[in-house]
Write an enzyme that holds these catalytic residues in place. Structure first.
Site, PDB file in Angstrom:
ATOM      1  N   GLY A  13       0.815  -1.298   0.070  1.00  0.00           N
ATOM      2  CA  GLY A  13      -0.239   0.088   0.206  1.00  0.00           C
ATOM      3  C   GLY A  13       0.939   1.301   0.012  1.00  0.00           C
ATOM      4  O   GLY A  13       0.180   2.398   0.462  1.00  0.00           O
ATOM      5  N   SER A  14       1.891   1.399  -0.456  1.00  0.00           N
ATOM      6  CA  SER A  14       2.843   2.548  -0.541  1.00  0.00           C
ATOM      7  C   SER A  14       2.229   3.601  -1.554  1.00  0.00           C
ATOM      8  O   SER A  14       2.206   4.784  -1.245  1.00  0.00           O
ATOM      9  CB  SER A  14       4.198   2.218  -1.023  1.00  0.00           C
ATOM     10  OG  SER A  14       4.453   2.099  -2.224  1.00  0.00           O
ATOM     11  N   ASN A  15       1.485   3.023  -2.535  1.00  0.00           N
ATOM     12  CA  ASN A  15       0.970   3.996  -3.416  1.00  0.00           C
ATOM     13  C   ASN A  15      -0.443   4.661  -2.911  1.00  0.00           C
ATOM     14  O   ASN A  15      -0.542   5.994  -2.832  1.00  0.00           O
ATOM     15  CB  ASN A  15       0.479   3.596  -4.896  1.00  0.00           C
ATOM     16  CG  ASN A  15       1.596   3.473  -5.654  1.00  0.00           C
ATOM     17  OD1 ASN A  15       2.097   4.384  -6.282  1.00  0.00           O
ATOM     18  ND2 ASN A  15       2.045   2.317  -6.037  1.00  0.00           N
ATOM     19  N   ARG A  66     -15.271 -14.845 -10.144  1.00  0.00           N
ATOM     20  CA  ARG A  66     -14.881 -13.367 -10.079  1.00  0.00           C
ATOM     21  C   ARG A  66     -16.296 -12.411  -9.937  1.00  0.00           C
ATOM     22  O   ARG A  66     -16.262 -11.495  -9.279  1.00  0.00           O
ATOM     23  CB  ARG A  66     -14.037 -12.747 -11.358  1.00  0.00           C
ATOM     24  CG  ARG A  66     -12.732 -13.660 -11.188  1.00  0.00           C
ATOM     25  CD  ARG A  66     -11.922 -12.794 -12.184  1.00  0.00           C
ATOM     26  NE  ARG A  66     -11.935 -13.161 -13.534  1.00  0.00           N
ATOM     27  CZ  ARG A  66     -11.701 -12.284 -14.661  1.00  0.00           C
ATOM     28  NH1 ARG A  66     -11.457 -11.213 -14.524  1.00  0.00           N
ATOM     29  NH2 ARG A  66     -12.107 -12.945 -15.894  1.00  0.00           N
ATOM     30  N   ARG A  92      -6.395  -8.130  -8.499  1.00  0.00           N
ATOM     31  CA  ARG A  92      -7.420  -8.856  -8.987  1.00  0.00           C
ATOM     32  C   ARG A  92      -7.642  -8.329 -10.397  1.00  0.00           C
ATOM     33  O   ARG A  92      -8.016  -7.132 -10.379  1.00  0.00           O
ATOM     34  CB  ARG A  92      -8.565  -9.019  -7.994  1.00  0.00           C
ATOM     35  CG  ARG A  92      -8.200  -9.318  -6.716  1.00  0.00           C
ATOM     36  CD  ARG A  92      -7.422 -10.562  -6.637  1.00  0.00           C
ATOM     37  NE  ARG A  92      -8.026 -11.782  -7.151  1.00  0.00           N
ATOM     38  CZ  ARG A  92      -7.354 -12.960  -7.282  1.00  0.00           C
ATOM     39  NH1 ARG A  92      -6.226 -12.839  -6.853  1.00  0.00           N
ATOM     40  NH2 ARG A  92      -8.159 -14.008  -7.803  1.00  0.00           N
ATOM     41  N   HIS A 110       0.095   1.570 -13.199  1.00  0.00           N
ATOM     42  CA  HIS A 110       0.715   0.071 -13.621  1.00  0.00           C
ATOM     43  C   HIS A 110       2.196   0.528 -14.005  1.00  0.00           C
ATOM     44  O   HIS A 110       2.663   1.601 -14.348  1.00  0.00           O
ATOM     45  CB  HIS A 110       0.100  -0.133 -15.161  1.00  0.00           C
ATOM     46  CG  HIS A 110       0.538  -1.407 -15.554  1.00  0.00           C
ATOM     47  ND1 HIS A 110       0.316  -2.852 -15.325  1.00  0.00           N
ATOM     48  CD2 HIS A 110       1.580  -1.581 -16.549  1.00  0.00           C
ATOM     49  CE1 HIS A 110       1.141  -3.490 -15.814  1.00  0.00           C
ATOM     50  NE2 HIS A 110       1.834  -3.059 -16.713  1.00  0.00           N
ATOM     51  N   THR A 142     -10.596   0.210 -18.299  1.00  0.00           N
ATOM     52  CA  THR A 142     -11.663  -0.151 -19.148  1.00  0.00           C
ATOM     53  C   THR A 142     -11.426  -1.505 -19.073  1.00  0.00           C
ATOM     54  O   THR A 142     -10.478  -2.353 -18.508  1.00  0.00           O
ATOM     55  CB  THR A 142     -11.017   0.474 -20.564  1.00  0.00           C
ATOM     56  OG1 THR A 142      -9.799   0.117 -20.884  1.00  0.00           O
ATOM     57  CG2 THR A 142     -11.583   1.902 -20.664  1.00  0.00           C
ATOM     58  N   GLU A 144     -10.637  -4.045 -21.036  1.00  0.00           N
ATOM     59  CA  GLU A 144      -9.241  -4.658 -21.363  1.00  0.00           C
ATOM     60  C   GLU A 144      -8.275  -4.370 -20.550  1.00  0.00           C
ATOM     61  O   GLU A 144      -7.935  -3.462 -19.745  1.00  0.00           O
ATOM     62  CB  GLU A 144      -8.656  -3.953 -22.750  1.00  0.00           C
ATOM     63  CG  GLU A 144      -7.873  -4.759 -23.563  1.00  0.00           C
ATOM     64  CD  GLU A 144      -8.439  -6.001 -24.192  1.00  0.00           C
ATOM     65  OE1 GLU A 144      -7.958  -7.270 -24.245  1.00  0.00           O
ATOM     66  OE2 GLU A 144      -9.829  -6.102 -24.452  1.00  0.00           O
ATOM     67  N   GLU A 175       6.241   6.604  -8.791  1.00  0.00           N
ATOM     68  CA  GLU A 175       4.799   6.207  -8.901  1.00  0.00           C
ATOM     69  C   GLU A 175       4.032   7.092  -7.890  1.00  0.00           C
ATOM     70  O   GLU A 175       2.969   7.617  -7.774  1.00  0.00           O
ATOM     71  CB  GLU A 175       4.436   4.681  -8.452  1.00  0.00           C
ATOM     72  CG  GLU A 175       4.870   3.796  -9.501  1.00  0.00           C
ATOM     73  CD  GLU A 175       4.507   2.522  -9.146  1.00  0.00           C
ATOM     74  OE1 GLU A 175       3.512   2.238  -8.561  1.00  0.00           O
ATOM     75  OE2 GLU A 175       5.613   1.609  -9.494  1.00  0.00           O
TER      76      GLU A 175
HETATM   77  C1  GAR Z   1       3.166  -1.022  -7.576  1.00  0.00           C
HETATM   78  O1  GAR Z   1       4.180  -0.929  -8.217  1.00  0.00           O
HETATM   79  C2  GAR Z   1       1.851  -0.888  -8.754  1.00  0.00           C
HETATM   80  O2  GAR Z   1       2.172  -0.065  -9.839  1.00  0.00           O
HETATM   81  C3  GAR Z   1       1.876  -2.402  -9.018  1.00  0.00           C
HETATM   82  O3  GAR Z   1       2.092  -3.092  -7.738  1.00  0.00           O
HETATM   83  C4  GAR Z   1       2.803  -2.073  -7.068  1.00  0.00           C
HETATM   84  C5  GAR Z   1       2.063  -1.829  -5.347  1.00  0.00           C
HETATM   85  O4  GAR Z   1       2.973  -1.374  -4.743  1.00  0.00           O
HETATM   86  N1  GAR Z   1       0.779  -2.482  -9.633  1.00  0.00           N
HETATM   87  C6  GAR Z   1       0.475  -3.527 -10.521  1.00  0.00           C
HETATM   88  O5  GAR Z   1       1.411  -4.276 -10.773  1.00  0.00           O
HETATM   89  C7  GAR Z   1      -1.128  -3.600 -11.090  1.00  0.00           C
HETATM   90  N2  GAR Z   1      -0.916  -4.498 -12.286  1.00  0.00           N
HETATM   91  P1  GAR Z   1       2.106  -0.781  -3.420  1.00  0.00           P
HETATM   92  O6  GAR Z   1       1.158  -1.625  -2.749  1.00  0.00           O
HETATM   93  O7  GAR Z   1       3.221  -0.332  -2.414  1.00  0.00           O
HETATM   94  O8  GAR Z   1       1.519   0.513  -3.777  1.00  0.00           O
END
Ligand code: GAR
Length: 198
Positions: A13-15, A66, A92, A110, A142, A144, A175
């Site tokens: 969860g750093s983002n 799902r 997911r 991403h 979206t 896709e 990020e």
């Molecule tokens: C981040 O690097 C994010 O871009 C990636 O997971 C990491 C989560 O880090 N997301 C994906 O790969 C989505 N397909 P975080 O939990 O520290 O934010």
């Protein structure tokens, strides 16, 4: 009107932390919920420490159904009445049915310069390809996978001795700048792409 933002996580969860911490002062949005797909997502404790409401819906009992998982997830997200949903390391894959409920209101980050390297192992793939640059993208979700209008990208150089881990850390630092910058614009109704490091 201040926009309400739900943040979906699977891991550390750093983002999520960088998003929550950005939504203060005159920011047009506030975080209203941090939701995970596992009780064990490390980010849940971080969110609680930030004073956030947290919740989780474990995907495992749904055994791959799902749509059934997402139905419960959707109901629980709705309880927080968000205007915007941010996927922040939510691992997911979502069905078209769920995505359509949030279309135009759901963002994802991403770890690649989309359209390159959709899916997993993006850092290793960028290294294997010998790319001079790598980075991250925030886009509207979206149906896709890792597609949808690009709302911002941050670019970093790939250095000679990079391993996937070292490169991932360099990207993750960006990020944490990119996602808050994009969310702020998006909450203001501005979809002009944010560019960092170009
Ligand atoms: C981040 O690097 C994010 O871009 C990636 O997971 C990491 C989560 O880090 N997301 C994906 O790969 C989505 N397909 P975080 O939990 O520290 O934010």
């Amino acid at each position: 009107m201040t926009k309400r933002v739900a943040i979906l996580i699977s891991g550390g969860g750093s983002n999520m932390v960088s998003l929550v911490e950005s939504m203060t002062g005159d920011h047009p949005a506030r975080a209203c919920l941090v939701m995970a797909n596992s009780e064990n997502a490390g980010g849940l404790a971080k969110a609680s420490a930030l004073g956030m409401d947290t919740d989780f819906v474990d995907h495992r009992p749904f055994k791959g159904d799902r749509a059934a998982f997402e139905e419960v997830l959707h109901d629980r997200i709705l309880q927080a009445q968000p205007d915007i949903v941010c996927l922040a390391g939510f691992m997911r894959v979502l069905t078209e049915g769920f995505v359509s409920k949030w279309q135009g209101r759901m963002l994802n980050i991403h770890p690649s310069l989309l359209p390159k390297y959709r899916g997993l192992h993006t850092h290793a793939r960028a290294l294997e390809a010998g790319d001079a640059y790598h980075g991250c993208t925030v886009h509207e979700v979206t149906p896709e996978l890792d597609d949808g209008p690009i709302l911002g990208q941050a670019r970093v150089p790939v250095l000679e001795d990079d391993t996937p881990e070292v490169l991932a850390a360099r990207v993750l630092e960006q990020e944490h700048k990119l996602y808050p910058a994009v969310l702020r614009r998006f909450a203001e109704g501005d979809r002009t792409p944010v560019k960092i490091g170009f």
